[in-house]
Design an enzyme around this catalytic site. Structure first.
Site, PDB file in Angstrom:
ATOM      1  CB  CYS A  31      -0.882   0.006   1.234  1.00 54.77           C
ATOM      2  SG  CYS A  31      -1.924  -1.437   1.275  1.00 54.77           S
ATOM      3  CE1 TYR A 170      -3.400  -9.650   1.176  1.00 56.83           C
ATOM      4  CE2 TYR A 170      -5.012  -7.918   0.798  1.00 56.83           C
ATOM      5  CZ  TYR A 170      -4.021  -8.472   1.570  1.00 56.83           C
ATOM      6  OH  TYR A 170      -3.632  -7.868   2.746  1.00 56.83           O
ATOM      7  CG  HIS A 173      -2.237  -9.330   5.773  1.00 56.58           C
ATOM      8  ND1 HIS A 173      -2.069  -8.463   4.733  1.00 56.58           N
ATOM      9  CD2 HIS A 173      -0.988  -9.604   6.208  1.00 56.58           C
ATOM     10  CE1 HIS A 173      -0.777  -8.205   4.556  1.00 56.58           C
ATOM     11  NE2 HIS A 173      -0.106  -8.886   5.443  1.00 56.58           N
ATOM     12  CG  ASP A 266       3.429  -9.694   6.144  1.00 59.45           C
ATOM     13  OD1 ASP A 266       4.444 -10.374   5.980  1.00 59.45           O
ATOM     14  OD2 ASP A 266       2.775  -9.206   5.207  1.00 59.45           O
TER      15      ASP A 266
END
Ligand code: ADP
Ligand code: SF4
Length: 683
Positions: A31, A170, A173, A266
């Site tokens: 991001c 994706y 997470h 992470d």
């Protein structure tokens, strides 16, 4: 300079399904606070990574539909054809340097609240969204599942059309629809998509296979796979089901981009984890799949990278933060310029861009986010128009960066530093628990400056105004920093904190300089970033009885933006620090501190042998003030960094860099950077 042959292995091409990465340097999706809202900025930032030698450059998470969107955080979007030109710009920029472009398709289930689209979020089961919004997830029915499959196929086809070489799902997470379908906690379904692992993995398998059918002939199909950790007696271990999923999907996946734990783990900061902190959890992946594996771990050392590849842990060196701190890291290794690498310090200032919905900033790389709007390149600066002399007073992050960048431009630079070493606040703060890597801010600049014949550094040179003028430099830059206030003045106590004359009142500067508090210590944190929590940690580690008081709801509140808050608070609790949130410090008597609840004004007194006040910093600007008052003046006199206004280290390096870039250049009227404005719709 030539490359050390030991590093040749890092420059081997790697086949990923139908495409081939030119080397093993892999910028994983990250991001950036730009996304769809600042598309030219995003595209130029990614292009520069490719120019710097990253063999694969990915988008951030890219919303596949308006049905699952993260507003107000600006991620990439591929809701329909209208988003394609933005992505085309990125892909073309990346391809121009021979790198592969990757797209990470994201559907976020309960991880998105859909504030903008106002669509009801969907996921495996009914529950509130993960974000603390008063919104619930609606369980997906068969029509929703069909729609989700179609969204991914449509998005993948659009990606293929704009030329993406790698197309991801994706599943990392805990915030994606696929992760939530896989998770026993999130998935309570009684149909063929719930229950056994095979059922919970069904949706992922179906979408992978759809996407593969749609684009697999030309694009590699990858998965960003999160391994969740479970606490065991000997420390956290990977959830067994993660391993099973890899086995189950291996035939459909061309590349595994592995993540360990949730995002805060992470992307752990250096305060909590060293380089390579994920390696031990990833060791099994290559045995579970024959496909290339990417892993991250804040790798900046080429030796560590080589050993990871040689030991068969990973095939591609994944990096988000190291590629932000130094977009030219691969080229520097290739050119035998290891010492020139601007190593990430693991502070997560970059991550704050996402939480604050603004283009990312980097402590080490002041050009990050400025590539398009200001035209700043991380490695090149236009040379000075005239060879003039510049005296920089103060060798903290702002002074060091100004001297380095001015030197790069060809100015004759002298840097005067009062202390025995340069580094300023980073020299001091990097000695606090967990912050050793922050010393890299000074290390990088000290080395660069040492290589420049036109930059001279004088330590133990505390200059007065007269001495500055005697120097007769064309330009004078004051970078004398700041100091913590001992008055208690700050957000909660605008006029300071009344203190008895016999009370021991200390500041973080005193503690760093070795002051020993007497009796029980109260750390009062009205600053909310890292120093208050660190003072409590340091003093507790040294055996003091410590109470941490803050008007905020929790410890080091601003570090929610760096994703450290939970770990800082846990650490203080584990160490036995007494935490008193939501309280102001009203007064310090000889041996007591008087506190007030910020809501009720209810009072309480605590024993206080010493108070450490972390409230605000005062600029050290007397040299600037003295010089401003003198008749004889240099061509320019400028304050930068904390001396201008105390702030973050990232703000200091930026301030020094900006000064160096702008010296001798025309300053435009009005807004000093290009803007990306929303366009009016046709009707
Ligand atoms: P910044 O973050 O803006 O770089 P720092 O506080 O980290 O600020 O660094 C300021 C530096 O300036 C410190 O290293 C300090 O020793 C130095 N300094 C302060 N006053 C003088 C002075 N009069 N002459 C030379 N150096 C000074
Ligand atoms: Fe690394 Fe900090 Fe820069 Fe992020 S902001 S890339 S953590 S140095």
């Amino acid at each position: 300079m030539t490359r050390d042959p030991r590093y040749d292995i890092l420059f081997e091409p790697v086949k990923i399904g139908p495409v081939t990465a030119p080397n093993r340097f892999y910028q994983v999706p990250h991001c950036n606070g730009m996304g769809y809202r600042y598309p030219s900025s995003m595209a130029e930032m990614r292009r520069i990574k490719a120019e710097g030698g990253w063999g694969v450059v990915n988008t951030e998470e890219m919303e596949v539909s308006h049905m699952s969107e993260l507003s107000p955080i600006p991620e990439a979007r591929l809701w329909d054809d209208q988003d394609m030109p933005i992505l085309q710009k990125m892909v073309d920029g990346v391809h121009a340097h021979g790198a592969l472009a990757g797209a990470e398709l994201a559907h976020l289930g309960g991880g998105a609240s859909n504030h903008y689209s106002r669509e009801i979020p969907v996921g495996p089961s009914a529950r509130p969204v993960d974000l603390l919004d008063p919104i619930h997830v609606r369980p997906m029915d068969k029509t929703d599942i069909k729609a989700l499959r179609k969204m991914h196929v449509d998005a993948a086809l659009r990606c293929k059309k704009v030329g993406f070489d790698i197309i991801y799902l994706y599943c990392g997470h805990s915030m994606t629809t696929f992760t939530q379908f896989l998770s026993r906690q999130h998935n309570e379904r009684g149909d063929e998509y719930g229950g056994s692992l095979e059922n919970r993995a069904r949706l992922l398998r179906e979408v992978l296979s759809d996407v593969r059918d749609a684009v697999g002939d030309r694009s590699a199909v990858a998965i960003r796979m999160g391994l969740l950790l479970e606490e065991r007696a000997n420390g956290p271990v990977c959830n067994e089901e993660g391993r099973d999923v890899i086995h189950m999907m291996s035939d459909l996946v061309d590349l595994w981009d592995m993540q360990v734990g949730d995002w805060p783990f992470d992307s752990s900061t250096s305060r909590f984890e060293p380089q390579g902190y994920q390696d031990s959890h990833l060791a099994f992946v290559k045995q579970a799949t024959g496909k290339p594996v990417v892993g991250v771990g804040r790798y900046t050392s080429p030796d560590a990278m080589v050993s990871l590849v040689k030991n068969g842990v990973i095939d591609l060196i994944g990096a988000a933060r190291p590629s932000i701190a130094d977009p030219f890291l691969p080229n520097k290794i290739s050119e035998g310029r290891i010492e020139d690498i601007r190593e990430c310090i693991g502070c997560n200032m970059c991550v704050t861009g996402d939480f604050l919905a603004t283009p990312l900033r980097c402590t080490q790389n002041p050009t990050m986010g400025e590539e398009w709007r200001r035209g700043w390149h991380p490695e090149r600066i236009p040379p000075a128009k005239a060879v003039e002399s510049v005296l920089v007073v103060g060798g903290g992050p702002s002074g060091l960066e100004a001297a380095r960048a001015l030197g790069q431009r060809g100015y004759q630079v002298t840097l005067a530093e009062a202390e025995a070493e340069t580094g300023g606040r980073v020299a001091v703060e990097s000695r606090l628990p967990g912050l050793a890597e922050w010393g890299r801010v000074a290390d990088y600049r000290q080395y660069q400056i040492s290589q420049m014949a036109n930059v001279a550094v004088y330590c133990q040179s505390r200059l007065t105004a007269e001495q500055v003028l005697e120097f007769e430099a064309d330009h004078v830059v004051i970078a004398t920093g700041s100091k913590w206030s001992a008055s208690g003045k700050g957000r909660s106590n605008p006029h300071g904190i009344p203190t008895a004359p016999d009370a021991q009142v200390l500041t973080p500067d005193d503690i760093s300089a070795g002051a020993i508090p007497r009796g029980p210590v109260i750390v009062f944190d009205d600053d909310y970033y890292y120093i208050g929590g660190l003072m409590a940690e340091k003093l507790r580690l040294e055996g003091h009885e410590v109470t941490y008081v803050t008007p905020a709801a929790d410890v080091s509140h601003w570090t929610h933006n760096t994703m450290e808050q939970g770990r800082i608070q846990s650490r203080l609790i584990d160490l036995g620090v007494n935490i008193v949130p939501l309280h102001n410090l009203l007064a310090i008597t000889g041996d007591m501190a008087e506190l007030a609840c910020i809501y009720s004004d209810k009072r309480q007194s605590l024993p206080c042998g010493a108070a450490v006040l972390v409230t605000m910093r005062d600029a050290i600007d007397d040299l600037f003030t003295d010089l401003s008052a003198m008749a004889q003046a240099p061509k320019s006199l400028t304050r930068i960094g904390d001396c201008l206004a105390p702030g973050t280290i990232a703000a200091a390096t930026y301030s020094g860099h900006r000064f160096a870039r702008e010296l001798g250049e025309p300053i435009p009227d009005g807004v000093p950077f290009r803007r990306e404005l929303p366009a009016l719709a046709d009707d």
